[in-house]
Design an enzyme around this catalytic site. Structure first.
Site, PDB file in Angstrom:
ATOM      1  N   GLY A 437       0.791  -1.229   0.000  1.00 53.83           N
ATOM      2  CA  GLY A 437       0.000   0.000   0.000  1.00 53.83           C
ATOM      3  C   GLY A 437       0.814   1.266   0.000  1.00 53.83           C
ATOM      4  O   GLY A 437       0.721   2.079  -0.911  1.00 53.83           O
ATOM      5  N   GLU A 489      -0.409   5.968  -0.907  1.00 47.58           N
ATOM      6  CA  GLU A 489      -0.785   6.531   0.397  1.00 47.58           C
ATOM      7  C   GLU A 489      -0.052   7.815   0.776  1.00 47.58           C
ATOM      8  O   GLU A 489       0.116   8.114   1.951  1.00 47.58           O
ATOM      9  CB  GLU A 489      -0.620   5.480   1.513  1.00 47.58           C
ATOM     10  CG  GLU A 489      -1.453   4.230   1.277  1.00 47.58           C
ATOM     11  CD  GLU A 489      -1.334   3.174   2.390  1.00 47.58           C
ATOM     12  OE1 GLU A 489      -0.993   3.543   3.535  1.00 47.58           O
ATOM     13  OE2 GLU A 489      -1.611   2.003   2.115  1.00 47.58           O
ATOM     14  N   HIS A 699      11.344  -4.144   7.007  1.00 48.71           N
ATOM     15  CA  HIS A 699      11.890  -3.487   8.199  1.00 48.71           C
ATOM     16  C   HIS A 699      13.407  -3.405   8.141  1.00 48.71           C
ATOM     17  O   HIS A 699      14.029  -2.740   8.942  1.00 48.71           O
ATOM     18  CB  HIS A 699      11.451  -4.221   9.456  1.00 48.71           C
ATOM     19  CG  HIS A 699       9.964  -4.310   9.564  1.00 48.71           C
ATOM     20  ND1 HIS A 699       9.250  -5.383   9.073  1.00 48.71           N
ATOM     21  CD2 HIS A 699       9.045  -3.446  10.053  1.00 48.71           C
ATOM     22  CE1 HIS A 699       7.958  -5.164   9.269  1.00 48.71           C
ATOM     23  NE2 HIS A 699       7.804  -3.998   9.857  1.00 48.71           N
TER      24      HIS A 699
HETATM   25  N1  GLN Z   1      -1.455  -0.354   3.780  1.00 47.35           N
HETATM   26  C1  GLN Z   1      -0.595  -0.064   4.887  1.00 47.35           C
HETATM   27  C2  GLN Z   1       0.775   0.365   4.357  1.00 47.35           C
HETATM   28  O1  GLN Z   1       1.203  -0.149   3.396  1.00 47.35           O
HETATM   29  C3  GLN Z   1      -0.438  -1.238   5.822  1.00 47.35           C
HETATM   30  C4  GLN Z   1       0.427  -0.918   7.008  1.00 47.35           C
HETATM   31  C5  GLN Z   1       0.470  -1.982   8.092  1.00 47.35           C
HETATM   32  O2  GLN Z   1       0.201  -3.128   7.860  1.00 47.35           O
HETATM   33  N2  GLN Z   1       0.822  -1.637   9.296  1.00 47.35           N
HETATM   34  O3  GLN Z   1       1.424   1.184   4.938  1.00 47.35           O
END
Ligand code: GLN
Ligand code: ZN
Length: 762
Positions: A437, A489, A699
């Site tokens: 996302g 996003e 991460h």
């Molecule tokens: N759609 C969100 C992103 O990609 C999902 C984040 C998450 O799972 N914490 O940032």
């Protein structure tokens, strides 16, 4: 007959997150330890002053932590993991255990941080103690004693807090096979004896010992161990045994047999336990009633509490203590820092500083102070008025919730049929590639957002800037040849805050920060009224993104349970009712996205597991309504609209049935760190729908190679049939930079293509 008043702990982060900024400066080498320690000392003095000025009987010490209070306990007990022991422990040792040490920093081998995990059912995370067979404990870290001394020097009546020996052991884990950490208890108790002896020497009369595990459904050997433990650590210092987050009635008979001087119970989380506790309370014990909720933001109904506690006061007299339910660590610091709040909303709320005053006022009222009794009545008026306010309890929202029927939670066709429709519409290759996302939140995006918020960028300018980021993300994804694209996003600061800001019924704050872990804080929005979607939220962005490409654009929503778990909920309606309201709002968004030509919609539920109640017997009821609310949100999707969900933070084994019950067409999950271990649960359960196991750990700054990704997909393919397998990273990419993101995704796409090719060749 004065009532003793206290709190179980105060937020350590400071009004404006001073601790965070000082820590991070120290880690970057911009200030030295002396300067960092000055900031800590100043915060402690401030916190004690707040408690004193408000008029609490005690100032709590030992609640301050440089990173986490469980980690402080580890240091206090001289129990630093072996890989982090180099010479005498100091603040750097503590930070190394919490954050890990890279190779370059020490010129020796790097050493991994200890694990971090959720503190019961809160959003706070603690550093997990590590236990080995030959562990010893020795009180060497002076922080607690120094801070007690500081408080005494500053003229406070100090009550130190300690994490209890059994909770400390229980919350840790064995790092060696074939041994039980409970066997370390005798050695651990000697250390606690030493701690209490030192505190006695400092002139401490009461110590608060936290044993929150008593609120769990504790296994028998652990419960059995309490009796002896508290006999052994008995000293001249009086012990207030503190429990919180749920009732202790399961083990009450054992608790009242312990060799302590008082009990604290959480009456915010479990008000129904009061009578039972009163009936069994030993005659010489004090009872500390935690009535002011330490982990939410609502003003206490002091008039009602006063009425409820009057007979208790009559029964217990001086043995009644009034307190916060748990440490105020979990609530924002000070409501007075929010000048922008409207007066009505303000009159419903209380943050840590205000909660301290609530405790004091209630104590005074119970002592018969007429003025205080009258003040309690006035204080409660706004919350009384709120109960019948139609802008809080909105008839139109309630009518919709009442009209929810089982059909709402059902897609119009079963998965197999939907999959056939979707294949026809979406025309995706085998092993489709996608992302979760978010794309990098660059400095540019953040600067533009703050400029917009500060009024320096107009709505039109900001929208234009966001469109450019979206167009850029689409272009990059097309160049990478990903199959299912996302808009990235860029318009969201945070996946929950964004929806909270765009739905009616939420209040956001400016400084309502709460510690999440280490120096990290979160600023949860507050559900203040019935939730409604007044207009489409994400539709324009998704539509715009789709207009730029002939590939499928995935719509992106945050699920009802995750929004609920990561905000401050109302207390006047159930969590289930809030989740249903959210579900209906999101359902409308799904309808509109679909209408706008979006064929794939992802509804993220990373927090679904976190919402589990503490006691196992309450799990199923929660999971039932959690799953139902997701299904209501997704329920308006046509069979040919593909619903995705995403979850991170592993450990799905125990809730796998509920994960399957979500009936999402595709689930993407975090598995790369466990080397696909996690997929076992999905295999054993025979998960029926499509899965995208994360093949790249976002991460980590490391770029996964194509071979590495191929290998992971092959591992996954042993467990999940190829036709139901997706290829994607394990979470959103907002924290990464573009160059590393593009390099990693190029390898991910190449890996999928290599595998497709090898499959068609055979
Ligand atoms: N759609 C969100 C992103 O990609 C999902 C984040 C998450 O799972 N914490 O940032
Ligand atoms: Zn994630």
């Amino acid at each position: 007959m004065t009532t003793t008043t206290h709190i179980l702990g105060y937020p350590r982060i400071g009004e404006k997150r001073e601790l965070k900024f000082a820590q991070e400066k120290y880690w970057r080498g911009e200030i030295d330890q002396t300067e960092l320690k000055k900031v800590g000392a100043h915060l402690r003095q401030q916190n004690w002053q707040v408690q004193k000025e408000a008029g609490l009987s005690y100032a709590t010490a030992g609640d301050f932590a440089w990173y986490d209070h469980v980690l402080t306990t580890t240091l206090l007990l001289g129990h630093v993991p072996k890989r982090h022991r180099h010479g005498f422990p100091d603040l750097d040792t503590l930070f190394r255990v919490g954050r890990g040490q890279s190779q370059s920093a020490c010129g020796c081998h790097g050493a991994a941080a200890s694990d971090m995990t959720k503190w019961f059912n809160t959003n706070y995370h603690y550093i997990v103690p590590e236990f080995s067979r030959d562990d010893t404990f020795e009180v060497s870290w002076p922080q607690l004693f120094e801070e007690v001394n500081e408080a005494i020097q500053a003229g406070h009546n100090v009550k130190p807090v300690l994490l209890g020996p059994l909770s400390y052991l229980y919350l840790g884990k064995e790092v060696e096979e074939g041994f039980e950490r409970l066997t370390l208890l005798p050695r651990l108790l000697s250390a606690y004896q030493a701690i209490l002896a030192k505190l006695a020497k400092q002139g401490v009369t009461w110590v608060q010992i936290d044993e929150p595990i008593l609120a769990l459904e504790l296994e028998k050997p652990w419960l059995d161990a309490f009796k002896l433990a508290y006999q052994v650590i008995r000293s001249e210092v009086k012990v207030l045994l503190t429990t919180y987050f749920d009732a202790v009635t399961d083990c009450l008979e054992r608790v009242v047999a312990l060799d302590v001087d008082g009990l604290h119970i959480d009456l915010a989380a479990a008000p129904e336990q009061l009578d039972e506790v009163l009936a069994l309370l030993p005659a010489h014990w004090v009872l500390s009633v935690g009535v002011v909720n330490g982990r939410n933001v609502w003003r206490s109904d002091l008039a009602a509490q006063y009425q409820r506690l009057l007979p208790v006061k009559a029964q217990l007299g001086e043995r009644l203590w009034v307190a916060s339910s748990c440490s105020l660590l979990h609530s924002p610091v000070d409501l007075d820092l929010e000048p922008a709040l409207n007066e009505e909303v303000r009159s419903w709320l209380a943050f840590a500083k205000q909660k301290v005053s609530e405790v004091v006022l209630l104590g005074r009222a119970l002592d018969g102070n007429e003025d205080a009794i009258a003040q309690c009545a006035v204080y409660s008026q706004p919350i009384q008025a709120r109960k019948s306010a139609s802008h809080v309890h909105k008839p139109q929202v309630q009518a919709r919730v009442n009209a929810i029927s089982p059909a709402f939670a059902k897609r119009s066709a079963p998965y197999a049929q939907r999959a056939a429709h979707q294949a026809e519409v979406l025309k995706l290759p085998l092993l489709p590639t996608t992302t979760i996302g978010s794309f990098p939140q660059t400095a540019e995006i953040r600067v533009q957002r703050s400029a917009y918020r500060a009024g320096q960028l107009s709505q039109a300018e900001y929208t234009q800037a966001l469109k450019e980021h979206i167009a850029d993300a689409v272009k990059r994804q097309e160049a990478l040849d990903l199959d299912v694209l996302v808009h990235g996003e860029a318009e969201r600061n945070d996946m929950v805050e964004y929806f909270a800001e765009n739905l009616a019924g939420f209040q956001t704050t400016q400084f309502g920060w709460v510690q999440s872990y280490g120096s990290r804080c979160v600023k949860p929005a507050i559900v203040v009224a019935d939730i409604e979607r007044e207009q489409p939220i994400t539709v324009e962005w998704s539509k715009y993104a789709q207009s730029l490409t002939s590939k499928q654009m995935k719509g992106m929503l945050t699920g009802p349970v995750t929004i609920l778990c990561w905000t401050f909920p109302r207390e006047d309606i159930s969590r289930k009712a809030i989740a249903q309201q959210l579900a209906l709002a999101l359902r409308d968004e799904v309808t509109d996205l679909q209408q706008a030509g979006i064929n794939i919609i992802q509804i993220d539920e990373p927090a679904i597991r976190e919402g589990l109640p503490l006691k196992k017997r309450d799990h199923q009821a929660y999971l039932d309504w959690a799953v139902e609310s997701f299904r209501i949100a997704a329920g308006s999707a046509k069979p040919e609209t593909q619903i995705h969900t995403h979850m991170c933070y592993s450990e799905f084994n125990e809730i796998i049935e509920s994960v399957a019950a979500l009936d999402a067409d595709v689930i993407t999950i975090e598995t790369s760190r466990s080397n696909m271990e996690l997929l076992k649960a999905f295999e054993e359960f025979n998960y029926p729908n499509e899965i995208g196991p994360g093949v790249y750990d976002i991460h980590s700054p490391n770029i996964p190679t194509e071979e590495w990704i191929v290998d992971l997909i092959q591992k996954a393919a042993q467990k999940i049939p190829l036709e139901r397998l997706w290829v994607n990273p394990d979470c959103g990419l907002k924290t990464r930079s573009w160059p590393e993101t593009e390099a990693a995704l190029a390898n991910l796409v190449a890996a999928a293509k290599t595998l497709r090719k090898s499959l068609t060749e055979v």
